[in-house]
Write a protein that holds these residues in place. Structure first.
Motif, PDB file in Angstrom:
ATOM      1  N   ASP A   1      43.857  -5.678  16.670  1.00 24.66           N
ATOM      2  CA  ASP A   1      44.433  -5.323  15.370  1.00 24.66           C
ATOM      3  C   ASP A   1      44.249  -3.837  15.079  1.00 24.66           C
ATOM      4  O   ASP A   1      43.314  -3.222  15.566  1.00 24.66           O
ATOM      5  CB  ASP A   1      43.734  -6.117  14.258  1.00 24.66           C
ATOM      6  CG  ASP A   1      44.151  -7.572  14.275  1.00 24.66           C
ATOM      7  OD1 ASP A   1      45.230  -7.864  14.820  1.00 24.66           O
ATOM      8  OD2 ASP A   1      43.391  -8.404  13.763  1.00 24.66           O
ATOM      9  N   HIS A   2      45.168  -3.336  14.250  1.00 27.65           N
ATOM     10  CA  HIS A   2      44.976  -1.993  13.713  1.00 27.65           C
ATOM     11  C   HIS A   2      43.678  -1.970  12.915  1.00 27.65           C
ATOM     12  O   HIS A   2      43.374  -2.924  12.193  1.00 27.65           O
ATOM     13  CB  HIS A   2      46.112  -1.647  12.742  1.00 27.65           C
ATOM     14  CG  HIS A   2      47.155  -0.773  13.361  1.00 27.65           C
ATOM     15  ND1 HIS A   2      46.856   0.432  13.951  1.00 27.65           N
ATOM     16  CD2 HIS A   2      48.501  -0.914  13.462  1.00 27.65           C
ATOM     17  CE1 HIS A   2      47.971   0.989  14.389  1.00 27.65           C
ATOM     18  NE2 HIS A   2      48.982   0.192  14.119  1.00 27.65           N
ATOM     19  N   VAL A   3      42.929  -0.910  13.028  1.00 28.46           N
ATOM     20  CA  VAL A   3      41.750  -0.798  12.174  1.00 28.46           C
ATOM     21  C   VAL A   3      42.209  -0.407  10.773  1.00 28.46           C
ATOM     22  O   VAL A   3      43.266   0.185  10.592  1.00 28.46           O
ATOM     23  CB  VAL A   3      40.732   0.224  12.732  1.00 28.46           C
ATOM     24  CG1 VAL A   3      40.154  -0.256  14.040  1.00 28.46           C
ATOM     25  CG2 VAL A   3      41.363   1.586  12.897  1.00 28.46           C
ATOM     26  N   ASP A   4      41.412  -0.760   9.789  1.00 31.23           N
ATOM     27  CA  ASP A   4      41.776  -0.528   8.396  1.00 31.23           C
ATOM     28  C   ASP A   4      41.449   0.919   8.017  1.00 31.23           C
ATOM     29  O   ASP A   4      40.287   1.309   7.990  1.00 31.23           O
ATOM     30  CB  ASP A   4      41.004  -1.501   7.497  1.00 31.23           C
ATOM     31  CG  ASP A   4      41.399  -1.345   6.044  1.00 31.23           C
ATOM     32  OD1 ASP A   4      42.419  -0.675   5.772  1.00 31.23           O
ATOM     33  OD2 ASP A   4      40.681  -1.890   5.184  1.00 31.23           O
ATOM     34  N   LEU A   5      42.498   1.688   7.748  1.00 35.50           N
ATOM     35  CA  LEU A   5      42.286   3.091   7.404  1.00 35.50           C
ATOM     36  C   LEU A   5      42.396   3.327   5.904  1.00 35.50           C
ATOM     37  O   LEU A   5      42.198   4.436   5.421  1.00 35.50           O
ATOM     38  CB  LEU A   5      43.316   3.980   8.114  1.00 35.50           C
ATOM     39  CG  LEU A   5      43.324   3.888   9.635  1.00 35.50           C
ATOM     40  CD1 LEU A   5      44.353   4.838  10.218  1.00 35.50           C
ATOM     41  CD2 LEU A   5      41.954   4.180  10.209  1.00 35.50           C
ATOM     42  N   ASP A   6      42.715   2.265   5.166  1.00 33.97           N
ATOM     43  CA  ASP A   6      42.895   2.396   3.723  1.00 33.97           C
ATOM     44  C   ASP A   6      41.528   2.248   3.057  1.00 33.97           C
ATOM     45  O   ASP A   6      41.232   1.248   2.407  1.00 33.97           O
ATOM     46  CB  ASP A   6      43.872   1.323   3.242  1.00 33.97           C
ATOM     47  CG  ASP A   6      44.243   1.545   1.790  1.00 33.97           C
ATOM     48  OD1 ASP A   6      44.019   2.672   1.291  1.00 33.97           O
ATOM     49  OD2 ASP A   6      44.737   0.593   1.169  1.00 33.97           O
ATOM     50  N   THR A   7      40.723   3.261   3.232  1.00 36.34           N
ATOM     51  CA  THR A   7      39.340   3.138   2.808  1.00 36.34           C
ATOM     52  C   THR A   7      38.767   4.523   2.525  1.00 36.34           C
ATOM     53  O   THR A   7      39.402   5.539   2.791  1.00 36.34           O
ATOM     54  CB  THR A   7      38.529   2.433   3.929  1.00 36.34           C
ATOM     55  OG1 THR A   7      37.184   2.375   3.537  1.00 36.34           O
ATOM     56  CG2 THR A   7      38.605   3.186   5.250  1.00 36.34           C
ATOM     57  N   ASP A   8      37.553   4.557   1.994  1.00 34.01           N
ATOM     58  CA  ASP A   8      36.875   5.836   1.763  1.00 34.01           C
ATOM     59  C   ASP A   8      36.574   6.518   3.086  1.00 34.01           C
ATOM     60  O   ASP A   8      36.405   5.864   4.108  1.00 34.01           O
ATOM     61  CB  ASP A   8      35.529   5.598   1.056  1.00 34.01           C
ATOM     62  CG  ASP A   8      35.734   5.206  -0.385  1.00 34.01           C
ATOM     63  OD1 ASP A   8      36.874   5.376  -0.858  1.00 34.01           O
ATOM     64  OD2 ASP A   8      34.774   4.729  -1.006  1.00 34.01           O
ATOM     65  N   LEU A   9      36.423   7.823   2.991  1.00 32.16           N
ATOM     66  CA  LEU A   9      36.077   8.609   4.176  1.00 32.16           C
ATOM     67  C   LEU A   9      34.855   8.029   4.891  1.00 32.16           C
ATOM     68  O   LEU A   9      34.849   7.843   6.101  1.00 32.16           O
ATOM     69  CB  LEU A   9      35.798  10.050   3.735  1.00 32.16           C
ATOM     70  CG  LEU A   9      35.250  10.992   4.800  1.00 32.16           C
ATOM     71  CD1 LEU A   9      36.334  11.328   5.810  1.00 32.16           C
ATOM     72  CD2 LEU A   9      34.701  12.264   4.178  1.00 32.16           C
ATOM     73  N   ASN A  10      33.832   7.705   4.098  1.00 31.99           N
ATOM     74  CA  ASN A  10      32.582   7.257   4.715  1.00 31.99           C
ATOM     75  C   ASN A  10      32.696   5.900   5.384  1.00 31.99           C
ATOM     76  O   ASN A  10      31.868   5.548   6.216  1.00 31.99           O
ATOM     77  CB  ASN A  10      31.460   7.232   3.680  1.00 31.99           C
ATOM     78  CG  ASN A  10      30.992   8.631   3.373  1.00 31.99           C
ATOM     79  OD1 ASN A  10      30.926   9.472   4.265  1.00 31.99           O
ATOM     80  ND2 ASN A  10      30.706   8.903   2.107  1.00 31.99           N
ATOM     81  N   ALA A  11      33.727   5.145   4.997  1.00 33.14           N
ATOM     82  CA  ALA A  11      33.893   3.812   5.584  1.00 33.14           C
ATOM     83  C   ALA A  11      34.892   3.824   6.738  1.00 33.14           C
ATOM     84  O   ALA A  11      35.192   2.783   7.316  1.00 33.14           O
ATOM     85  CB  ALA A  11      34.343   2.836   4.500  1.00 33.14           C
ATOM     86  N   LEU A  12      35.391   5.002   7.077  1.00 30.37           N
ATOM     87  CA  LEU A  12      36.367   5.056   8.182  1.00 30.37           C
ATOM     88  C   LEU A  12      35.733   4.534   9.466  1.00 30.37           C
ATOM     89  O   LEU A  12      34.593   4.869   9.784  1.00 30.37           O
ATOM     90  CB  LEU A  12      36.821   6.498   8.412  1.00 30.37           C
ATOM     91  CG  LEU A  12      37.994   7.005   7.590  1.00 30.37           C
ATOM     92  CD1 LEU A  12      38.240   8.472   7.934  1.00 30.37           C
ATOM     93  CD2 LEU A  12      39.253   6.194   7.845  1.00 30.37           C
ATOM     94  N   PRO A  13      36.472   3.742  10.210  1.00 26.58           N
ATOM     95  CA  PRO A  13      35.903   3.185  11.443  1.00 26.58           C
ATOM     96  C   PRO A  13      35.755   4.250  12.528  1.00 26.58           C
ATOM     97  O   PRO A  13      36.581   5.145  12.641  1.00 26.58           O
ATOM     98  CB  PRO A  13      36.939   2.141  11.859  1.00 26.58           C
ATOM     99  CG  PRO A  13      38.216   2.600  11.252  1.00 26.58           C
ATOM    100  CD  PRO A  13      37.855   3.331   9.983  1.00 26.58           C
ATOM    101  N   GLU A  14      34.676   4.133  13.290  1.00 23.60           N
ATOM    102  CA  GLU A  14      34.474   5.044  14.426  1.00 23.60           C
ATOM    103  C   GLU A  14      34.710   4.312  15.740  1.00 23.60           C
ATOM    104  O   GLU A  14      34.498   4.847  16.817  1.00 23.60           O
ATOM    105  CB  GLU A  14      33.054   5.625  14.378  1.00 23.60           C
ATOM    106  CG  GLU A  14      32.826   6.499  13.168  1.00 23.60           C
ATOM    107  CD  GLU A  14      31.376   6.915  13.002  1.00 23.60           C
ATOM    108  OE1 GLU A  14      30.648   7.004  14.010  1.00 23.60           O
ATOM    109  OE2 GLU A  14      30.970   7.153  11.845  1.00 23.60           O
ATOM    110  N   GLY A  15      35.109   3.068  15.645  1.00 25.72           N
ATOM    111  CA  GLY A  15      35.369   2.301  16.859  1.00 25.72           C
ATOM    112  C   GLY A  15      36.410   1.232  16.570  1.00 25.72           C
ATOM    113  O   GLY A  15      36.981   1.189  15.479  1.00 25.72           O
TER     114      GLY A  15
END
Lengths: 171, 119
Positions: A117-131
């Protein structure tokens, strides 16, 4: 230890109508499951592919998919144990690449291919996925992706077509 | 991994001299970025023009580097080569970063000119 290239053949074009007609590369490698060996194996494979004169886009895609698959084996199947072996078989025919990759590491969770799945990018900067990007890229850039657990081995097969009209555009 | 750092006007330009940001160097890259952005201008531009290969581990390290800058400072990217651009586009990370086609006129804009080495 360096990755071993067991065999890498550019078959004769004049094999004509044998069952291998159209086969232009048949390459087997064995490597140790470490990030450094993965990097070296990718370098050797790209060298082996170079005589085929393929587009930079196709070879880049192939290198990216292989990096994702092989690094997943290093990081998850062998979980950083650095002891395992990876066996790798690649063919190139006019329609594209086919890969068969086997390892003796732990089974995929639930015995199933991870979804990409696409990772969820609709989030705060600090919660952005790194993997979590790896399986998405693998699913997006390959076709006929299959996983089997056979005799204590993980076996992953997939194709990467060499036809622009078959490529996946924003699917 | 050694990164090249240049402060130009109000921006810090960080150039990656290596051609690959992959799983074998992702942690070193992240540490080098933390060191390179520990202080300095708010605006940080990462020059990727030497990088012709990035995998998902490398992408994760770039994202981690942006998060290290905190809420006020932002990481901008420049000079994406075709495969690097493709990885950012497919993962939609191109929507998270400000991406510049090249470095021309970027950091030097405040000085009324193109890219200049202020040092």
């Amino acid at each position: 230890m360096h990755p071993e290239m067991d065999s890498c053949k550019l078959p004769d074009k004049d094999r004509g109508k044998s069952e291998n007609a159209g086969l232009r590369l048949d390459c087997r490698m064995r490597l140790k499951a470490t990030p450094e060996d993965v990097r070296r194996a990718l370098g050797e494979f790209c060298e082996a592919v170079r005589p085929l004169g393929l587009s930079a886009e196709l070879t880049g895609t192939v290198e990216l998919v292989l990096a994702e698959v092989l690094n997943n084996i290093v990081e998850h199947a062998y979980a950083g144990a650095n002891a395992g072996q990876i066996e790798f078989h690649a063919y190139y025919m006019d329609s594209g690449f086919r890969f068969e990759i086997a390892d003796g590491g732990r089974e995929m969770p639930g015995g199933l291919l991870p979804v990409g799945d696409h990772v969820d990018l609709d989030t705060d900067l600090n919660a952005l996925p790194e993997g979590g990007f790896g399986w998405y890229l693998i699913h997006d850039l390959t076709e006929n992706l299959q996983y089997h657990r056979v005799e204590g081995q993980n076996r992953l097969c997939f194709t990467i077509p060499d036809k622009r009209e078959f490529s996946i555009c924003g699917a | 991994m050694k990164l090249e750092i240049q402060d130009i006007g109000e921006a810090r330009l960080i150039t990656i001299p290596e051609s690959r940001i992959d799983a074998s160097v992702a942690i070193c890259f992240k540490e080098a970025m933390a060191e390179a952005t520990k202080e300095g201008p708010e605006r940080v531009i990462l020059d990727l023009s030497n990088v012709d290969f990035i995998d998902s581990s490398g992408l994760g390290a770039v994202v981690a580097s942006m998060k290290l800058l905190g809420d006020v400072r932002r990481l901008e990217l420049a000079g994406l080569t075709p495969l690097v651009e493709k990885v950012f586009r497919l993962t939609r990370m191109d929507s998270v970063f400000t991406i510049h086609d090249d470095l021309t006129g970027l950091a030097g804009a405040a000085e009324g000119g193109g890219m200049k080495n202020a040092s």
